[in-house]
Enzyme design. Sequence first.
Site, PDB file in Angstrom:
ATOM      1  N   ASP A 343      -6.310   3.736 -37.281  1.00 25.52           N
ATOM      2  CA  ASP A 343      -6.370   2.272 -37.372  1.00 25.52           C
ATOM      3  C   ASP A 343      -6.691   1.868 -38.812  1.00 25.52           C
ATOM      4  OD1 ASP A 343      -8.960   3.364 -37.089  1.00 25.52           O
ATOM      5  OD2 ASP A 343      -9.784   1.486 -36.360  1.00 25.52           O
ATOM      6  N   HIS A 670      -2.267  10.353 -33.508  1.00 25.20           N
ATOM      7  CA  HIS A 670      -2.204   8.890 -33.419  1.00 25.20           C
ATOM      8  C   HIS A 670      -2.514   8.264 -34.776  1.00 25.20           C
ATOM      9  CE1 HIS A 670      -2.713   4.947 -31.491  1.00 25.20           C
ATOM     10  NE2 HIS A 670      -3.771   4.786 -32.272  1.00 25.20           N
ATOM     11  N   ASP A 718      -0.247  16.491 -27.709  1.00 24.82           N
ATOM     12  CA  ASP A 718       0.129  16.164 -29.085  1.00 24.82           C
ATOM     13  C   ASP A 718       1.187  15.068 -29.092  1.00 24.82           C
ATOM     14  OD1 ASP A 718       0.409  16.167 -31.819  1.00 24.82           O
ATOM     15  OD2 ASP A 718       1.836  17.838 -31.834  1.00 24.82           O
ATOM     16  N   GLU A 727      -6.146  11.612 -31.898  1.00 22.47           N
ATOM     17  CA  GLU A 727      -6.262  10.829 -33.125  1.00 22.47           C
ATOM     18  C   GLU A 727      -6.784  11.752 -34.230  1.00 22.47           C
ATOM     19  OE1 GLU A 727      -7.917   6.968 -32.501  1.00 22.47           O
ATOM     20  OE2 GLU A 727      -7.556   6.315 -34.557  1.00 22.47           O
TER      21      GLU A 727
HETATM   22  O1  9MR Z   1     -14.899   8.822 -32.313  1.00 19.50           O
HETATM   23  C1  9MR Z   1     -15.313   7.737 -31.499  1.00 19.50           C
HETATM   24  C2  9MR Z   1     -15.784   8.252 -30.174  1.00 19.50           C
HETATM   25  O2  9MR Z   1     -16.938   9.058 -30.329  1.00 19.50           O
HETATM   26  C3  9MR Z   1     -16.064   7.080 -29.243  1.00 19.50           C
HETATM   27  O3  9MR Z   1     -16.395   7.579 -27.977  1.00 19.50           O
HETATM   28  C4  9MR Z   1     -14.819   6.181 -29.170  1.00 19.50           C
HETATM   29  C5  9MR Z   1     -15.027   4.974 -28.292  1.00 19.50           C
HETATM   30  O4  9MR Z   1     -15.988   4.115 -28.801  1.00 19.50           O
HETATM   31  O5  9MR Z   1     -14.475   5.737 -30.472  1.00 19.50           O
HETATM   32  C6  9MR Z   1     -14.158   6.766 -31.351  1.00 19.50           C
HETATM   33  O6  9MR Z   1     -13.910   6.238 -32.608  1.00 19.50           O
HETATM   34  C7  9MR Z   1     -12.750   5.463 -32.844  1.00 19.50           C
HETATM   35  C8  9MR Z   1     -13.199   4.196 -33.527  1.00 19.50           C
HETATM   36  O7  9MR Z   1     -13.952   3.425 -32.658  1.00 19.50           O
HETATM   37  C9  9MR Z   1     -12.052   3.405 -34.126  1.00 19.50           C
HETATM   38  N1  9MR Z   1     -11.254   4.219 -34.991  1.00 19.50           N
HETATM   39  C10 9MR Z   1     -10.725   5.402 -34.327  1.00 19.50           C
HETATM   40  C11 9MR Z   1     -11.856   6.259 -33.787  1.00 19.50           C
HETATM   41  C12 9MR Z   1     -11.320   7.534 -33.128  1.00 19.50           C
HETATM   42  O8  9MR Z   1     -10.675   7.254 -31.925  1.00 19.50           O
END
Ligand code: 9MR
Length: 747
Positions: A343, A670, A718, A727
Amino acid sequence: MKRRKTALLPLTALLAAALTALPAAPAGADEVEQVRNGTFDTGTDPWWTTSNVTAGATDGRLCADVPGGTANRWDAIVGQNDIALVEGESYRFSFTATGSPQGHVVRAIVGLAVSPYDTYYEVSPELSVSGNTYTYTFTSPVDTAQGQVGFQLGGSADAWRFCLDDVSLLGGVTPEPYEPDTGPRVRVNQVGYLPSGPKNATLVTDATERLPWQLRNSGGGVVAHGWTVPRGVDASSGQNVHTIDFGAYRKGGEGLTLAVDGETSRPFDIGAGAYERLRLDSLKYYYTQRSGIEIRDDLRPGYARPAGHVGVAPNQGDGDVPCQPGVCDYTLDVSGGWYDAGDHGKYVVNGGISTWELLSTYERALHARTGRPAKLGDRTLALPESGNKVPDVLDEARWELEFLLKMQVPDGQPLAGMAHHKIHDEQWTGLPLLPSDDPQKRELHPPTTAATLNLAATAAQAARLYRPYDRAFADRALTAARKAWAAAEAHPDVYASESDGIGGGTYADNDVTDEFYWAAAELYLTTGEKQYQERILASPVHTADIFGPLGLDWARTAAAARLDLATVPSRLPGRDAVRRSVLKGADRYLTTLRSQPYGMPYAPEGNRYDWGSNAQVLNNAVVLASAYDISGAAKYRDGAVETMDYVLGRNALNISYVTGYGEVAAHNQHSRWYAHQLDPQLPNPPAGTLAGGPNSGIQDPYAQSLLQGCTGQFCYIDDIQSWSTNEHTINWNAALARLASFVADQA
Ligand code: 9MR
C-alpha cells in the site's frame, strides 16, 4: 503473453482436475444464473458503461470503444448492477472476450456496486484479438443484493476495442478443491547450504521405516549417502515425513540434488555466494520502497518510476498534509520515508521496528565476533547517496529516520513531542496503482504513545550510530528522542483506534510497556544516563520471559531492547543476567527447531500461523544468532543458519519465499506497483523481497476462496490478491536482511 499463461495455468489445471475428479454438482443442488442478458442477443440492457465508453450490441456480442489516456482501470467500465450474492456460496464466473489491438488487459470483478466498492473476486487476463473464454470459481465472502459484475478497461495510453459475450455468474456450484503444485517430495534449501554449516532436508512419504538417500553432484554422481530418519506426522503440515542430515558432506558445489524414495530434489548449491547477494538484495528492497524520490533505472534496473507523493497531479503530495477532520489544525511536511508494504501508507509504528532492525544489522556488524561492517559500507548498495563515505545501510535507514522525525508534533501544539501514528490515503485504492498515480487525499492520524516511543527508540539508536559520520544529525536525532520520551511519559496511554483502518492499516497496540522498555534501553545505550537506566531496571518487561513463538514484531518490541542490552556494550547493572536471558530464550527456540521436521524455530500455539509468519520464523532465528554472538556456541549459529532452509524451500509447499532465490520462488506478492500479475507492463517485486507467508487467519477473500480449513504451512498462496498471506512489508524484509547478513558472515 507469457505472463498470462503462467497466471492462468493453475486455474486451467484445476478446472481439468475438477472435471475429472468431481461430480458436476451435488444431486439436488440448483445452479442459478445471476447475470441478466449475458449473451447480448437482444441488445445490451441492463448493462451500463461509464460515459467515456461507447458500447453497443454487434453480432450478438457487446462491443465497446475504450478511450486512451485514462489513468486507472476503473476509469472506463462496462458493468451490470443489482447482482445478489450469498455468503459462503460458490460461483462460477465466466465470459468470452476479445481485445484489439493485442495486449490489452481487462480487470473483471465481482464486487460491491456502491461505496466502498469492495472487490470480492477479480482477475486481470491479457486479452487476445481472436478471443478466449475465461472461467473462474470463487466463494462469496458476503451477503448482498447490491453486487456488481464489472469489466474495467481503463489505464491504457491508446484507444482500443473490447468485445464481450456469454457473461455468466452461476451460483450454487461446487467449489473446486485447491491442490498446490508442490513438486518433488524431497524438500531442500533451494538456494544453498554453507560448506561448513548444517545441511538438512525433509522427505514427504508414506514410508514408516528408514529409507536410503543419495547426494548427487550436477553430473549425477553420488558424492554421499545415508539413511533417512522417520519423524511421523508433522503437525505444521499434516504430512508423514522423514528428515535427512547430510551435514557431514562439506565440499562446495553447484547444482547438487538429493535423491530418495524415487524422488529427486530441486537443485541447490553448497557455498556462501548466494548469502552475500541476499544480504544486499534484501537491503536494496528499501530503495524501491522509497516515497518522495524518483527511483532510478541505473540503480535498480527494471524498477524506475516517478517520485511518489511529491505533489505532482494526480498525487496530492505529502509535503503539506492535514490531519483527519478534528484531529489537529496544522499541516506537516511528511514527505519521504518508505511505503509500508503493497500500500501507499507510511506508519511510524511499523517504520520504527523496521528501522531498528536495519540499524541493528549494522550495529551487530560493529560488535559481533563474525561481524564485517565493510560488507555494509559505502558503495555496497548502489543508492543515490553511495559515495558519500557513509555506510550505505545507514544512508537507506536515514531515508526513513528523516520521515519519522517529521511525524513529531511541532512545538506549541497541545501534544508537542508526540508522533502521529500514521499518514495514508483517505480511502483504500485498487490495484495496480503506481505511487505517483495515487489521487487520494492524504491524512495524518492522531498521535499515539506507541508511535512516540518508536520514534524515541530509533532516533536514540540513530544518535549513536550516525555520530561518527554526521554529528549534527546525531544531535538532532537525540534531541528528538528525548523530547519524544518526555511526551510519552506525559501521555502514557494514548492508543491507536482498532477501527481506524480505512485507507490504511491500524497498527493498533494497546500495550506499550514493551515500547517504554525499548525506548528506555536505546536512550540508555546512547547516553548512559541514570534516568533511563532506572526505567529499564524498574520495567516488569526487563525480567519477563519474552522469547515465545511470537517473539519480535511491530507490536512486540521487548526483544529489540533485550537483544541490544545484551549485545551493545554498556555498564548496565545485571548485564550478565540479560545476556543469559537471551541464551535461555535461544535454548527454547532450538528445542522447537529440533522438534520440527521442517527445522524452523517456530511452533505457534494451536498450529495457528500468524500474519507474516515468515518474519516470526526469521526473528526467532535472530535470537539464535544473537545467542551465538554472545556465547560463541556453535549450536546457536547452526540453528540460525538452518532456519534459512525453511524460508528458502525446505517447507511443505516446496517454495522459496524470497523473490529471485531458488528454482520456485514467491514472485506475485501483493503490491500496487510490483503488480506484474495484473499488468504485464509492471515488474514483479525485486529480487530479495520476502513474502509474508502462511497465515492461518486467511483474512483476504482470495485466500478464503481457496484455502478454507488449511493446515499451518499450507495457508499460503503466491497470488497478488492474497494480501493476508502474500504481502511484502518493510518490517518483514528487515528480519530477512538481519538474518541473511548473519548467515553471510558465517561463511
Ligand atoms: O503486519 C500487520 C499484521 O500484523 C496485522 O495483523 C494486520 C492487520 O492489522 O496488518 C498488517 O499490516 C499491514 C498494515 O496494516 C498495512 N500495510 C500492509 C501491512 C501488511 O499486510
